[in-house]
Design an enzyme around this catalytic site. Structure first.
Site, PDB file in Angstrom:
ATOM      1  N   TRP A 140       1.168  -1.239  -0.526  1.00  0.00           N
ATOM      2  CA  TRP A 140       0.252  -0.209  -0.037  1.00  0.00           C
ATOM      3  C   TRP A 140       0.552   1.163  -0.356  1.00  0.00           C
ATOM      4  CZ3 TRP A 140       1.429   2.884   4.215  1.00  0.00           C
ATOM      5  CH2 TRP A 140       2.195   2.659   5.051  1.00  0.00           C
ATOM      6  N   ASN A 141       1.579   0.876   0.414  1.00  0.00           N
ATOM      7  CA  ASN A 141       2.773   2.184   0.604  1.00  0.00           C
ATOM      8  C   ASN A 141       3.029   2.906  -0.841  1.00  0.00           C
ATOM      9  OD1 ASN A 141       4.708   0.516   0.102  1.00  0.00           O
ATOM     10  ND2 ASN A 141       6.365   1.215   1.693  1.00  0.00           N
ATOM     11  N   LYS A 163      -2.553  -8.775  -7.161  1.00  0.00           N
ATOM     12  CA  LYS A 163      -3.058  -8.522  -5.701  1.00  0.00           C
ATOM     13  C   LYS A 163      -2.951  -7.608  -5.342  1.00  0.00           C
ATOM     14  CE  LYS A 163      -4.865  -9.880  -1.656  1.00  0.00           C
ATOM     15  NZ  LYS A 163      -4.055  -9.320  -0.443  1.00  0.00           N
ATOM     16  N   ALA A 189      -2.715  -4.283  -1.899  1.00  0.00           N
ATOM     17  CA  ALA A 189      -3.032  -4.822  -0.580  1.00  0.00           C
ATOM     18  C   ALA A 189      -4.363  -3.703  -0.390  1.00  0.00           C
ATOM     19  CB  ALA A 189      -2.441  -3.671  -0.300  1.00  0.00           C
ATOM     20  N   GLY A 203       6.273  -6.990   0.807  1.00  0.00           N
ATOM     21  CA  GLY A 203       5.873  -6.054   2.582  1.00  0.00           C
ATOM     22  C   GLY A 203       6.862  -6.817   3.353  1.00  0.00           C
ATOM     23  N   GLU A 215      10.504  -8.340  -1.484  1.00  0.00           N
ATOM     24  CA  GLU A 215      11.084  -7.783  -1.196  1.00  0.00           C
ATOM     25  C   GLU A 215      10.721  -7.328   0.377  1.00  0.00           C
ATOM     26  OE1 GLU A 215      11.650  -2.337  -2.178  1.00  0.00           O
ATOM     27  OE2 GLU A 215      10.814  -3.836  -3.613  1.00  0.00           O
ATOM     28  N   LEU A 216      11.322  -7.291   1.006  1.00  0.00           N
ATOM     29  CA  LEU A 216      10.509  -7.591   2.772  1.00  0.00           C
ATOM     30  C   LEU A 216      11.341  -6.362   3.777  1.00  0.00           C
ATOM     31  CD1 LEU A 216      11.124 -11.372   3.150  1.00  0.00           C
ATOM     32  CD2 LEU A 216       9.464 -10.361   2.368  1.00  0.00           C
ATOM     33  N   CYS A 237      10.515   0.343   2.856  1.00  0.00           N
ATOM     34  CA  CYS A 237      11.244  -0.309   3.062  1.00  0.00           C
ATOM     35  C   CYS A 237      12.172   0.331   3.539  1.00  0.00           C
ATOM     36  CB  CYS A 237      10.545  -1.319   1.648  1.00  0.00           C
ATOM     37  SG  CYS A 237       9.304  -2.262   0.749  1.00  0.00           S
TER      38      CYS A 237
END
Length: 267
Positions: free
Chosen positions: A45-46, A69, A71, A121, A143-144, A177
């Site tokens: 979402w960011n 898909k 957020a 996320g 990408e966490l 992130c």
């Protein structure tokens, strides 16, 4: 648009076969790039457009089909992507925007019908995706979130370091992130850096993001702000020092508004 234009510009060179560096008479050695198949994009979402574009556009240009898909907080972005591709005349079904729960997403990932998933996320979300995809042999792009550090060297330009690291820590209300969460500073410039960092942070004006005077808006959800409050309280209990003490309207448990803070001597 800028990101998409760049990817279109480099696509031909990026997707063409790579000839082997050790040619041999009688052989044609090369690496040929082929579509992955069905690519699933699980977008955050960011930065709802930018992060999704990073996978959607190259996947389509490489010849893959895409499922998006998005957020739960940014479902309209997924709809806008679908509308744009439909308007552009993309073949029906080549791009599909789906609204799914976590359970439905995990079921689809475990179905064996997805060839690659790209997710931006949380670490917990990445673990759930990896678990759901186990045994399918799909490829993963994760990408966490992390605990991104910065280090200020003894010969650093302090004004430059302060301005960039304060912005790096608080940009988008800290919801990035790659946001700076901790800073290590060489002892020779420690006092000067901390003094400048505190002064720069005090310049923020927290408030309604629609107000022109506001330079820092609320967090995306109240639970995000409450988590930061808990982390701050824990650090203070363990001996950390707070330096800002800014008073912000609605900065209270259960509210997404949160004053910026600088902590030192954090254990």
């Amino acid at each position: 648009r800028e990101r998409t234009s760049y990817m279109v510009e480099i696509a031909e060179a990026a997707l063409k076969p790579v000839m082997a560096s050790n040619p041999k008479d009688g052989f044609r050695r090369y690496v040929k790039k082929v579509p992955l198949g069905l690519v699933m994009v699980i977008a955050p979402w960011n930065y709802p457009y930018l992060t999704a574009v990073n996978t959607i556009v190259p996947a389509l240009m490489a010849g893959s089909a895409v499922i998006l898909k998005h957020a739960a907080q940014t479902l309209l972005v997924g709809e806008r992507f679908q509308q744009a591709f439909d308007k552009a005349g993309l073949p029906k079904g080549l791009f599909q925007n789906l609204v799914m729960s976590h359970a439905q997403t995990e079921k689809l990932l475990g179905s064996g019908k997805i060839d690659h998933v790209n997710f931006t996320g949380s670490v917990a979300g990445g673990r759930a995706i990896e678990k759901a995809a186990a045994g399918t042999f799909m490829t993963l792009g994760l990408e966490l979130g992390g605990k991104d550090p910065a280090y200020v060297l003894a010969d650093a330009k302090i004004d430059h370091a302060v301005a960039n690291l304060v912005d790096g820590a608080f940009y988008n209300s800290g919801q990035c992130c790659c946001g700076i969460e901790r800073v290590y500073v060489h002892e020779k410039v420690y006092d000067e850096f901390v003094e400048g960092f505190i002064a720069e942070t005090r310049n923020y004006v927290v408030g309604n993001p629609l107000d022109q005077a506001t330079t820092m808006g609320p967090m995306a959800q109240a639970r995000f702000a409450d988590l930061i409050r808990e982390q701050k309280a824990e650090a203070l209990r363990k001996g950390a020092r707070a330096h800002i003490h800014m008073q912000v309207a609605n900065d209270e448990p259960g509210s997404p508004y949160l004053a910026p803070e600088v902590l030192t001597e954090v254990d």
